[in-house]
Write a protein that holds these residues in place. Structure first.
Motif, mmCIF file in Angstrom:
data_model
loop_
_atom_site.group_PDB
_atom_site.id
_atom_site.type_symbol
_atom_site.label_atom_id
_atom_site.label_comp_id
_atom_site.label_asym_id
_atom_site.label_seq_id
_atom_site.Cartn_x
_atom_site.Cartn_y
_atom_site.Cartn_z
ATOM 1 N N UNK A 68 1.102 -1.539 -0.043
ATOM 2 C CA UNK A 68 -0.283 -0.013 0.163
ATOM 3 C C UNK A 68 1.062 1.997 0.017
ATOM 4 N N UNK A 69 1.913 1.450 0.397
ATOM 5 C CA UNK A 69 3.091 2.637 0.494
ATOM 6 C C UNK A 69 3.428 2.739 -0.679
ATOM 7 N N UNK A 70 3.758 1.816 -1.449
ATOM 8 C CA UNK A 70 4.587 1.501 -2.754
ATOM 9 C C UNK A 70 3.164 2.109 -3.311
ATOM 10 N N UNK A 71 1.784 1.955 -3.556
ATOM 11 C CA UNK A 71 0.660 1.830 -4.589
ATOM 12 C C UNK A 71 0.961 3.090 -4.134
ATOM 13 N N UNK A 72 0.376 4.044 -3.039
ATOM 14 C CA UNK A 72 -0.101 5.422 -2.950
ATOM 15 C C UNK A 72 1.536 6.145 -3.387
ATOM 16 N N UNK A 73 3.219 6.025 -3.483
ATOM 17 C CA UNK A 73 3.494 6.741 -4.487
ATOM 18 C C UNK A 73 3.772 6.785 -6.097
ATOM 19 N N UNK A 74 3.645 5.507 -6.664
ATOM 20 C CA UNK A 74 3.415 4.998 -7.717
ATOM 21 C C UNK A 74 1.213 6.224 -8.056
ATOM 22 N N UNK A 75 0.698 6.402 -7.028
ATOM 23 C CA UNK A 75 -0.704 6.654 -7.740
ATOM 24 C C UNK A 75 -1.357 5.428 -8.257
ATOM 25 N N UNK A 76 -1.123 3.972 -7.618
ATOM 26 C CA UNK A 76 -2.385 3.108 -8.148
ATOM 27 C C UNK A 76 -3.089 3.053 -6.842
ATOM 28 N N UNK A 77 -4.664 2.515 -6.551
ATOM 29 C CA UNK A 77 -6.023 2.822 -6.256
ATOM 30 C C UNK A 77 -6.169 1.217 -5.482
ATOM 31 N N UNK A 78 -5.616 0.704 -4.404
ATOM 32 C CA UNK A 78 -5.290 -1.194 -3.835
ATOM 33 C C UNK A 78 -7.393 -0.984 -3.597
ATOM 34 N N UNK A 79 -7.913 -2.118 -4.219
ATOM 35 C CA UNK A 79 -9.165 -2.209 -4.884
ATOM 36 C C UNK A 79 -9.164 -3.001 -2.716
ATOM 37 N N UNK A 80 -10.207 -3.038 -2.567
ATOM 38 C CA UNK A 80 -10.969 -3.501 -0.718
ATOM 39 C C UNK A 80 -11.576 -4.458 -1.049
ATOM 40 N N UNK A 81 -11.365 -6.116 -0.687
ATOM 41 C CA UNK A 81 -11.818 -7.164 -0.978
ATOM 42 C C UNK A 81 -11.910 -7.180 0.676
ATOM 43 N N UNK A 82 -13.279 -7.754 0.899
ATOM 44 C CA UNK A 82 -13.262 -8.139 2.707
ATOM 45 C C UNK A 82 -11.683 -9.675 2.542
ATOM 46 N N UNK A 83 -10.979 -9.563 3.959
ATOM 47 C CA UNK A 83 -9.966 -10.856 3.845
ATOM 48 C C UNK A 83 -10.481 -11.971 4.738
ATOM 49 N N UNK A 84 -9.647 -12.741 4.191
ATOM 50 C CA UNK A 84 -10.066 -14.155 4.460
ATOM 51 C C UNK A 84 -9.425 -14.588 5.649
ATOM 52 N N UNK A 85 -9.086 -13.546 5.923
ATOM 53 C CA UNK A 85 -7.927 -13.877 7.314
ATOM 54 C C UNK A 85 -6.327 -14.336 7.172
ATOM 55 N N UNK A 86 -5.223 -14.520 8.120
ATOM 56 C CA UNK A 86 -3.598 -14.774 7.310
ATOM 57 C C UNK A 86 -4.272 -15.433 6.337
ATOM 58 N N UNK A 87 -2.939 -15.932 6.206
ATOM 59 C CA UNK A 87 -2.813 -16.837 4.543
ATOM 60 C C UNK A 87 -2.214 -18.420 5.342
ATOM 61 N N UNK A 88 -2.762 -19.671 5.664
ATOM 62 C CA UNK A 88 -2.535 -20.387 5.432
ATOM 63 C C UNK A 88 -0.936 -20.731 5.141
ATOM 64 N N UNK A 89 -0.525 -20.848 4.069
ATOM 65 C CA UNK A 89 0.587 -21.335 3.632
ATOM 66 C C UNK A 89 1.668 -20.569 4.076
ATOM 67 N N UNK A 90 1.756 -19.625 5.124
ATOM 68 C CA UNK A 90 2.555 -18.620 5.206
ATOM 69 C C UNK A 90 3.991 -18.897 6.152
ATOM 70 N N UNK A 91 3.294 -20.436 7.115
ATOM 71 C CA UNK A 91 4.555 -21.276 7.579
ATOM 72 C C UNK A 91 5.226 -21.428 6.453
ATOM 73 N N UNK A 92 4.888 -22.034 5.764
ATOM 74 C CA UNK A 92 5.699 -22.751 4.754
ATOM 75 C C UNK A 92 6.518 -21.965 3.516
ATOM 76 N N UNK A 93 5.913 -21.110 3.378
ATOM 77 C CA UNK A 93 6.926 -19.537 2.608
ATOM 78 C C UNK A 93 8.130 -19.285 4.183
ATOM 79 N N UNK A 94 7.852 -19.001 5.115
ATOM 80 C CA UNK A 94 8.715 -18.228 5.951
ATOM 81 C C UNK A 94 9.910 -19.426 5.757
ATOM 82 N N UNK A 95 9.276 -20.776 6.113
ATOM 83 C CA UNK A 95 10.220 -21.972 6.193
ATOM 84 C C UNK A 95 11.617 -21.787 4.673
ATOM 85 N N UNK A 96 10.986 -21.570 3.662
ATOM 86 C CA UNK A 96 11.386 -22.276 2.652
ATOM 87 C C UNK A 96 12.536 -21.213 2.635
#
Length: 597
Positions: free
Chosen positions: A86-114
């Motif tokens: 969002x910080x970078x989007x604000x600097x380049x003038x791109x609006x981030x569309x809002x949509x309902x969050x489904x909660x944390x990504x359950x794959x995050x521990x895997x991304x972190x481990x790799x």
């Protein structure tokens, strides 16, 4: 905070001026195509921190911090990933569309481990004594390790030191297993999946490390080993280096696809930034659609050997079916892209790419060099070689051009080509893996014996005295060369004293199932002479029927004079088949009666 769509993240990253944004925090000076300055992470005063615009990344050659524009804000200002986007989007003038969050990504521990594993492996390659063979191997292939560091290459040592390090860093054993970083031994303990291998990190389109390709450094098998498919890594849906190459692909308006990791590294090193590679298997439809996001044109630059040609044509068919334009670039004989780039640099690679031919023209060129276009049988075989590509094309205009080109080159009518084209649909080739060994799919099981061969093998197993006579007749008659025939010849060559279970010790492991099954069948008072004669007749008639079908296919491309000769051959073959197998004559007479109506 709501989730941000992947395509928006990519749009923000592409729009960001990395030099300008990082330049607000670091005093950068241009050095060639890159920008250098003091590292903001370890507080260095020398210009060891590089911003590389063409790769949309930064890298410090001292502390080895690396990443894209989002990573910079996360590491420099302690932001979470969505906040950085969002910080970078604000600097380049791109609006981030809002949509309902489904909660944390359950794959995050895997991304972190790799990610943690990738950093550990990379540090090991740079610093560890036991990584000297890996560093020496790169030097022997004329790679400068310092230039490869931003690519994140790593080294997986022998032993369990990796597992101990991951435990100290808080990565749980079940996460290591699910991420494909560890496997279980027979005793239930864990073992690192990668063992004494040079590792190539594989990234998703966001630039996250999701898996590895490992090249062994001794004589162990397999030579290359990838991470297994996991919730974060799907081998058939990613391409090596695409996270960097996608920007260059858009700019060059083409993608260059090579076969292996080292080909990518070498071509990128000399300046061909739009280069990617599959991950140890044949190109997949998913990978083709991935390339289509960035360009409608692909140049295949594979090794110039029979295996490389076959792989390039398989890949071309997949790409054509995805609606892409496909060119084939060909290195000199017995050379690969790595060797060409090493010897001649960017100019040599550009010459190869500029001389690339459309895949259909390349096929015709090879068929003409083989002399196939100068004879009737050759033209028939040539059409068979062209049909897979004709069937693969999804673009109507391209298919129409290819059909006209085939008809012209083979000297046949356009209607004949279309008739052949409509006889079958295109199917994507099954991926061919370059890997093997533990954890990989087993080789396909041998198909069940055909009935005539089954009868002959039964006789050979239960009446060993018949073996020599069967082999003599089998060698004399016309029959297909296949695995069934080879098994009969093998068993037939055994001494008559080798009977029962002793035969199992003399045949190949994949043949033992068929032999065991037939040995177990009851064997009573059989009319062996009739059984053998009937089986041999069926084998010969089957081979003659194959010849008959070949004549039917040749008639499609024959001149009127040639058709007369072929018709006579067909009549002769039909009578020979009918004499061997009377049931065939009934088929012929039924066909004639229908045509007479």
């Amino acid at each position: 905070m709501s989730a941000i769509p992947d395509d928006v993240i990519e749009q923000v990253r592409d729009a960001a001026d990395l030099v300008s944004i990082i330049g607000e925090y670091v005093e950068l000076r241009r050095t060639g195509s890159d920008y250098r300055g003091p590292c903001p992470f370890h507080g260095g005063k020398h210009r060891n921190f590089a911003v590389i615009p063409k790769k949309q990344m930064f890298y410090c050659f001292v502390c080895h911090e690396a990443g894209d524009v989002f990573t910079f804000f996360m590491k420099r200002l302690g932001m979470e990933y969505p906040t950085a986007v969002r910080e970078v989007a604000g600097r380049v003038g791109i609006t981030i569309p809002e949509r309902r969050s489904t909660g944390p990504d359950p794959r995050e521990p895997l991304f972190s481990a790799v990610s943690v594993a990738g950093e550990w492996y990379a540090r090991r390659l740079r610093e560890a004594d036991d990584a000297k063979p890996a560093r020496r191997y790169l030097e022997e292939r004329s790679f400068d390790l310092a230039k490869l560091l931003p690519q994140g290459l790593g080294f997986a040592p022998k032993g369990d030191e990796f597992l101990k390090a991951m435990e100290q860093l808080g990565v749980k054993a079940d996460v290591l297993m699910e991420a494909g970083l560890a496997v279980k031994r027979e005793d239930g303990s864990l073992r690192p999946r990668f063992w004494n291998r040079l590792l190539f990190p594989i990234h998703d389109l966001r630039g996250r490390v999701v898996g590895f390709g490992g090249r062994v450094l001794d004589d162990a098998e397999p030579k290359y080993l990838n991470s297994p498919d996991s919730p974060v890594f799907h081998k058939g849906s990613l391409l090596y280096n695409l996270h960097h190459a996608k920007h260059a692909i858009r700019k060059a308006e083409r993608a260059v696809v090579v076969e292996g990791y080292f080909d990518v590294l070498r071509l990128v090193e000399v300046g061909t930034e739009e280069t990617v590679a599959p991950l140890g298997t044949s190109l997949t439809p998913e990978q083709a659609l991935l390339l289509k996001r960035y360009s409608k044109s692909v140049v295949l630059l594979y090794d110039n050997d029979p295996a490389g040609l076959r792989a390039s044509f398989r890949a071309a068919d997949v790409l054509l079916h995805a609606g892409l334009r496909v060119l084939i670039a060909t290195p000199p004989p017995r050379e690969d892209p790595d060797a060409v780039a090493l010897a001649g640099g960017l100019d040599a690679v550009r010459d190869l790419l500029d001389d690339a031919l459309d895949v259909f023209d390349r096929k015709l060129q090879l068929l003409e060099r083989k002399g196939w276009l100068g004879s009737l049988s050759g033209r028939r075989r040539a059409l068979d070689r062209l049909l897979p590509t004709l069937r693969a094309v999804s673009d109507g205009v391209t298919r129409d051009l290819y059909v006209n080109r085939a008809a012209e080159a083979l000297g046949i009518s356009r209607e004949s080509v279309l008739q052949e084209l409509q006889s079958a649909r295109w199917h994507a080739p099954r991926p061919r893996s370059e890997e093997g060994g533990a954890g990989e799919a087993p080789p396909p099981r041998r198909s069940r014996l055909a009935r005539p061969e089954r009868d002959l093998l039964r006789v050979m197993l239960h009446e060993a005295g018949w073996r020599e006579r069967i082999v003599e007749r089998l060698v004399e008659l016309q029959s297909e060369e296949n695995a069934d025939r080879q098994l009969l010849l093998h068993v037939g060559a055994l001494d008559a004293k080798v009977v029962g279970s002793e035969v199992l010790d003399r045949v190949a492991p994949e043949e033992r199932g068929a032999v065991t099954e037939l040995l177990a069948e009851p064997w009573g008072d059989m009319n062996v002479d009739a059984m053998v004669d009937g089986a041999l007749r069926k084998i010969e008639s089957r081979a003659l029927l194959t010849q008959l079908r070949a004549i039917d296919r040749q008639i499609t491309v024959a001149s009127e004079e040639e058709k007369v000769v072929l018709a006579r051959q067909k009549e002769s073959l039909s009578r020979r088949i009918a004499s061997l197998d009377p049931s065939y004559w009934n088929v012929i007479t039924k066909r004639r009666s229908r045509s007479a109506r």
